[in-house]
Scaffold this active site. Sequence first.
Site, short mmCIF file in Angstrom:
data_model
loop_
_atom_site.label_atom_id
_atom_site.label_comp_id
_atom_site.label_asym_id
_atom_site.label_seq_id
_atom_site.Cartn_x
_atom_site.Cartn_y
_atom_site.Cartn_z
N ASN A 41 49.61 -8.53 27.71
CA ASN A 41 48.64 -7.89 26.82
C ASN A 41 47.63 -7.10 27.64
O ASN A 41 47.24 -7.49 28.75
CB ASN A 41 47.96 -8.91 25.89
CG ASN A 41 47.41 -10.13 26.56
OD1 ASN A 41 47.86 -10.54 27.63
ND2 ASN A 41 46.43 -10.74 25.95
N ILE A 42 47.24 -5.97 27.09
CA ILE A 42 46.34 -5.03 27.76
C ILE A 42 45.21 -4.70 26.80
O ILE A 42 45.43 -4.02 25.79
CB ILE A 42 47.11 -3.75 28.17
CG1 ILE A 42 48.33 -4.10 29.02
CG2 ILE A 42 46.17 -2.79 28.91
CD1 ILE A 42 49.31 -2.95 29.22
N GLU A 43 44.03 -5.24 27.09
CA GLU A 43 42.91 -5.07 26.16
C GLU A 43 42.12 -3.80 26.47
O GLU A 43 42.32 -3.14 27.49
CB GLU A 43 42.02 -6.32 26.23
CG GLU A 43 42.80 -7.55 25.78
CD GLU A 43 41.97 -8.83 25.69
OE1 GLU A 43 40.85 -8.86 26.26
OE2 GLU A 43 42.45 -9.76 25.03
N CYS A 52 49.52 -5.78 22.56
CA CYS A 52 50.02 -7.14 22.80
C CYS A 52 51.16 -7.12 23.83
O CYS A 52 51.82 -6.10 24.04
CB CYS A 52 50.57 -7.74 21.51
SG CYS A 52 49.33 -8.07 20.26
N GLU A 54 54.13 -8.50 23.72
CA GLU A 54 55.45 -8.25 23.14
C GLU A 54 55.70 -6.75 23.01
O GLU A 54 56.77 -6.24 23.33
CB GLU A 54 55.58 -8.87 21.74
CG GLU A 54 55.32 -10.34 21.66
CD GLU A 54 53.86 -10.67 21.41
OE1 GLU A 54 52.99 -10.13 22.12
OE2 GLU A 54 53.60 -11.49 20.51
N CYS A 85 51.75 -11.96 16.61
CA CYS A 85 50.95 -11.37 15.53
C CYS A 85 51.84 -10.56 14.60
O CYS A 85 52.99 -10.21 14.93
CB CYS A 85 49.82 -10.50 16.10
SG CYS A 85 50.35 -8.87 16.63
N CYS A 88 53.26 -7.16 15.93
CA CYS A 88 54.40 -7.30 16.85
C CYS A 88 55.66 -7.70 16.10
O CYS A 88 56.76 -7.26 16.44
CB CYS A 88 54.07 -8.32 17.93
SG CYS A 88 52.87 -7.68 19.13
N1 THU Z 1 48.10 -11.07 21.73
C1 THU Z 1 49.34 -10.81 22.22
O1 THU Z 1 49.47 -10.31 23.34
N2 THU Z 1 50.41 -11.11 21.45
C2 THU Z 1 50.33 -11.67 20.20
O2 THU Z 1 51.32 -11.78 19.52
C3 THU Z 1 49.04 -12.17 19.72
C4 THU Z 1 47.85 -11.61 20.40
C5 THU Z 1 46.92 -10.76 22.56
C6 THU Z 1 46.10 -9.61 22.08
C7 THU Z 1 44.75 -9.91 22.69
O3 THU Z 1 44.72 -9.39 24.00
C8 THU Z 1 44.72 -11.42 22.77
O4 THU Z 1 46.05 -11.86 22.61
C9 THU Z 1 43.83 -12.08 21.75
O5 THU Z 1 44.11 -11.63 20.47
#
Ligand code: THU
Length: 126
Positions: A41-43, A52, A54, A85, A88
């Site tokens: 995941n890359i915020e 996310c 995935e 989520c 995804c």
């Molecule tokens: N996140 C994912 O990478 N995959 C998911 O299916 C659920 C959420 C990440 C997004 C964000 O960086 C962190 O989890 C919190 O929501």
Amino acid sequence: MSITLINQANQALNNAYVPYSSFRVGAAVKMKSGNIYTGCNIENASFSLTCCAERTAIFKAVSEGETEFIEIAIIANTDGPVSPCGACRQVMAEFFTEKTTIYLTNIHGKLHTTTIEGILPFHFKL
Ligand code: THU
């Protein structure tokens, strides 16, 4: 069960860019070609732009011209197997078939094996 794929997802989790949530997620997809693509995941400071793990892995594969997904492994530091989520799940529905195996796991070794119909039944398709 693909231990290798889960290990690769776990490696990718270390690359998560998570200055806002500190919640690391890793993913790895195995293609029909045998190639594996990983993702984390890359915020972003503009939170909704976050990608996310995935979707990072899936988009890496598709951007390399590969769309035949055999398996995906997703891992996080959750109590139970990580639950992807909705966004995804819809992206998975675009590319995955009933034969694509989805491994939802966590860093404690919990594992739930499923398919796209298992996690997003009656999904939208054009
Ligand atoms: N996140 C994912 O990478 N995959 C998911 O299916 C659920 C959420 C990440 C997004 C964000 O960086 C962190 O989890 C919190 O929501």
